[in-house]
Design a protein around this motif. Structure first.
Motif, PDB file in Angstrom:
ATOM      1  N   GLY A 220      42.229  60.534  38.026  1.00 31.46           N
ATOM      2  CA  GLY A 220      43.379  61.216  38.493  1.00 31.46           C
ATOM      3  C   GLY A 220      44.354  60.401  39.499  1.00 31.46           C
ATOM      4  N   GLU A 222      45.795  57.664  38.407  1.00 31.78           N
ATOM      5  CA  GLU A 222      46.624  56.589  38.042  1.00 31.78           C
ATOM      6  C   GLU A 222      48.012  56.595  38.552  1.00 31.78           C
ATOM      7  OE1 GLU A 222      45.685  59.489  36.566  1.00 31.78           O
ATOM      8  OE2 GLU A 222      44.058  59.099  35.012  1.00 31.78           O
ATOM      9  N   GLU A 251      42.440  54.177  40.817  1.00 34.07           N
ATOM     10  CA  GLU A 251      41.323  54.426  39.751  1.00 34.07           C
ATOM     11  C   GLU A 251      41.310  53.194  38.859  1.00 34.07           C
ATOM     12  OE1 GLU A 251      41.799  56.215  36.013  1.00 34.07           O
ATOM     13  OE2 GLU A 251      42.542  58.184  37.029  1.00 34.07           O
ATOM     14  N   GLU A 253      42.601  52.945  35.755  1.00 38.82           N
ATOM     15  CA  GLU A 253      43.829  53.055  35.090  1.00 38.82           C
ATOM     16  C   GLU A 253      44.880  53.094  36.092  1.00 38.82           C
ATOM     17  OE1 GLU A 253      43.456  55.286  31.035  1.00 38.82           O
ATOM     18  OE2 GLU A 253      42.687  56.421  32.614  1.00 38.82           O
ATOM     19  N   SER A 669      36.048  56.749  35.592  1.00 39.94           N
ATOM     20  CA  SER A 669      37.578  56.368  36.174  1.00 39.94           C
ATOM     21  C   SER A 669      37.330  55.660  37.560  1.00 39.94           C
ATOM     22  CB  SER A 669      38.241  57.526  36.526  1.00 39.94           C
ATOM     23  OG  SER A 669      38.404  58.295  35.296  1.00 39.94           O
TER      24      SER A 669
HETATM   25 CA    CA Z   1      41.996  57.963  34.357  1.00 40.34          CA
END
Ligand code: CA
Length: 760
Positions: A220, A222, A251, A253, A669
């Protein structure tokens, strides 16, 4: 093409602004002399004034918020402008209208423009700071948010999720805005795609400055996400171009694409940890982006999953990321994958990328019993791979016969499977005027990223009127050196970020917890008798929001501390902290922390994250709890309390545990936690629990060159990801051998245990 109320591109920006000003002035002049059909320019001074103005706004009108602070202002901007006459909401002076407290902005209707506002010193009371919708029934289209600032506008509880910008509807644009310092859970900017709502979005996200985003310590974090897995097989056709991402470390991503048909081009990723991930959806284009890692850990490039992805003309330099955050990662898929897992890579075209001095290119990444479908029908062509240190970045983790390699040039050794299609060649590079490295040999002009690349600069993004963060915030020792004087509490209250408070020699009794809310060093005298801190009430130091503490050359004794169980020398404050903190202990001694059970040196509390804990050349004797207790998280979301823990050249005698670190959940993540213990001595420790060091869910572990004697063993538990555990060159005297176990993965434990000596 999306609607642009004032047509402008990156290059035409100044001209665009000029036209904008002229339009405002002429509207004012005309409004006084002409019938009401002409546009109005209304300056409003309070929330009621705004609501009235918004209600009667007609196409072409401009509503100006008066300069100053607008506290607890939930702006509902709803209206219907026209293609050539948008309704505009802006600041009397751009940058001088500050939304604070519980504020947010919603847009609904069409042809709306919002600009010039700053969100700071507060947080949204809803799920979004800016939402392109009123509610589920009314969204905005053909609308634009430009030159907006959202700076550290965080929920006080880091776990509480919100988004700073949620794009709904179609043909919206977010540009030249500044988003920095998001520290709580939730994507910074998301394109929301739900069934029943428009899916062919055609939004534009350009020339924004995405400033530093610290590690979240769970999923969460990103910076941009386009869609979710549910609707990922349809095309969003959103364009993300000319944005600058600086240290976006939330994280793994940085950008998470979960839809098709998107274009991501000419963005600069500067020292950002993670990767641009084509997580779900097909037919996306990733072109002419520049990734500069400067060797910073976990800096990655592009990760490819799904069908028909094109990764072309990108430039990657100094990326240190490996595994899923390699410069280029092509993943293995799951056969007949559910929508939210990993679709097999098909028809990927990866061509003319430059990968310079980067740690890794991984093909078939993530191959395991579930992800067993290798990439097929794919091409990897005319890429340039150069490592000045001679290392080979390629790693092949699966069958790659479905990836046709042709015309690639590499300097350095090559995997036998890559011999066809990757020519070995010495490549001399020189830096061009665009700041990027290119082969000197003209014959290689068509290999690697094109010379026409022009990386978007920090200055070209965001707004000119809001300063971008400079170098890192004040570090330990950057500030003044102040004498503690008679009261350490008073000295701490008066200190500024980066200051060092120097204690006099001798004993200092502290009778109430000392709150740390800045970057502070507390140091003993450089020469002469040592300084000793004795404390009465636990904890001695309480880390509060914004706090970072370094202890240097001091001795801490708990001999006078109250005998309550669960004491600590350093503890995070009650409740969540949205900001990460750090602790460093150097050349210091801790003792007499065993008069009550569970007495820790550093105790973390749930929903807090230490960015780093460093212990160097320090000695701990008589600690009934853990020196680092970082195991307060529960639940399956992959939360944890410490990103990086580094211990070196230290001594532990009769301590309950050196460190107890726990990361929950199966989510992949995060990069952390990371742990290292080097060159230290552990004696008579961990006897009660039978364990002197417990690490669970840690992603990177290095335990090297230590001596354990008459102590409990080391216990390492692997849960998710690709844990990298090395236990080498240690001596274990009358201490059980290290135990490494796998919670989920099949087969023998994935760890390197070498050159350890056991003596009974
Ligand atoms: Ca993610």
């Amino acid at each position: 093409m999306a609607f642009h109320p004032i047509a402008e591109t990156g290059k035409g920006r100044r001209r665009g602004m000029h036209v904008f000003r002229w339009a405002l002035i002429s509207a004012t002049v005309l409004a006084s002399a002409a019938p009401p059909a002409f546009a109005e320019r209304l300056l409003v001074k309070d929330q009621a004034g705004f609501n009235q103005a918004a209600k009667r706004a007609r196409p072409g009108d401009v509503i100006l918020l008066a300069d100053g602070e607008w506290r607890d202002f939930q702006i509902m901007f709803e209206g219907h402008g026209a293609a050539d006459k948008p309704i505009t909401l802006t600041a009397q002076t751009k940058g001088r209208v500050i939304l604070t407290g519980q504020s947010n902005l919603r847009l609904a209707g069409e042809y709306l423009v919002v600009s010039g506002l700053v969100f700071r010193n507060g947080y949204t009371p809803t799920t979004d700071v800016i939402a392109f919708r009123r509610d589920s029934k009314a969204s905005a289209s053909h609308s634009r948010v430009t030159e907006i600032v959202i700076d550290g506008f965080n929920q006080p509880d880091r776990r509480k999720e919100d988004r700073w910008v949620s794009l709904h509807g179609r043909h919206n644009r977010v540009d030249h805005s500044h988003f920095a310092g998001k520290a709580n859970a939730g994507v910074t900017l998301a394109v929301i795609r739900q069934s029943g709502q428009p899916l062919d979005n055609r939004h534009e996200i350009d020339h924004n400055y995405f400033g530093p985003r610290p590690p979240l310590g769970s999923n969460g974090g990103e910076t941009i996400r386009i869609g979710t897995s549910e609707e990922s097989l349809s095309a969003s056709n959103t364009i993300v171009e000319d944005n600058y991402f600086e240290r976006c470390d939330g994280e793994v991503e940085i950008v998470s694409i979960k839809s098709g048909g998107n274009v991501l081009r000419r963005n600069t990723f500067f020292e950002s940890q993670g990767a641009l991930v084509l997580r779900h959806g097909n037919g996306n284009l990733v072109e002419d982006n520049v990734f500069l890692g400067n060797g910073r850990a976990n800096t990655g490039g592009v990760r490819v999953i799904n069908t028909g992805q094109t990764v072309r003309g990108n430039y990657m330099e100094g990326l240190a990321g490996t595994g899923f955050s390699s410069a280029i990662t092509v993943m293995n898929g799951v056969p007949n994958s559910p929508i939210n897992r990993y679709h097999q890579v098909r028809k990927a075209l990866i061509e003319r990328n430059s990968v310079i001095d980067s740690a890794r290119i991984t093909l078939g990444a993530g191959a395991d019993a579930e992800r067993s479908a290798p990439p097929i029908d794919s091409r990897f062509e005319r890429n340039l791979i150069v490592s000045s240190q001679g290392a080979d970045p390629f790693r092949v983790d699966a069958d790659i016969s479905g990836v046709a390699l042709a015309g690639n040039i590499q300097e350095g050794a090559t995997d036998a499977r890559l011999r066809q299609g990757v020519a070995q060649q010495r490549v001399a590079l020189s830096r061009a005027t665009n700041g990027l490295l290119y082969p000197i040999d003209a014959a290689l002009a068509e290999i690697g990223a094109p010379r026409t690349l022009r990386p978007v600069t920090k200055q070209e993004t965001g707004t000119p009127w809001y300063p971008k963060p400079g170098a890192a915030t004040a570090d330990f020792g950057d500030g003044r050196r102040l004498a503690a004087g008679a009261s350490l509490a008073k000295a701490i209250a008066a200190a500024r970020n980066g200051d060092t408070i120097v204690l006099g020699a001798g004993e200092h009794v502290v009778d109430a917890p000392l709150a740390i809310s800045r970057t502070l060093t507390i140091a003993g005298p450089q020469a002469g008798a040592p300084a000793m801190l004795r404390f009465v009430r636990s904890p001695l130091f309480r880390i509060e929001r914004g706090g970072r503490l370094r202890l240097q050359n001091v001795t801490v004794s708990g001999a006078q501390a109250d005998t309550m169980p669960g004491n600590a020398v350093i503890r995070t404050g009650d409740g969540s902290m949205s900001e990460n903190y750090a602790i460093e202990i150097v050349d210091s001694n801790f003792r007499d922390l065993d008069r009550s059970p569970g007495f820790d040196v550093i105790a973390t509390t749930p929903s807090t994250l230490a960015e780093h804990v460093l212990i160097h050349a320090s000695r701990f004797e008589g600690v009934s709890g853990a020196v680092i207790a970082a195991h307060s998280e529960t639940g399956g979301q992959g939360h944890y309390n410490a990103e990086q823990v580094e211990i070196a050249a230290s001594e532990f005698r009769n301590v309950g545990m050196i460190a107890d670190i726990f990361r929950s959940g199966r989510d992949e993540s995060t990069f952390g936690p990371r742990f290292s213990l080097t060159g230290s001595i552990v004696t008579g420790s961990g006897k009660e629990a039978g364990v002197s060091l417990r690490l669970s869910g840690v992603q990177f572990t290095s335990i090297k060159g230590n001596r354990f004697a008459g102590s409990g063993g080391i216990e390492v538990t692997h849960s998710v990801g690709t844990p990298d555990t090395r236990i080498t060159d240690n001596r274990f005297e009358a201490t059980p051998a290290p135990l490494v176990r796998e919670l989920y993965a099949k087969g023998p434990p994935r760890a390197v245990l070498a050159n350890n000596v056991a003596v009974n």
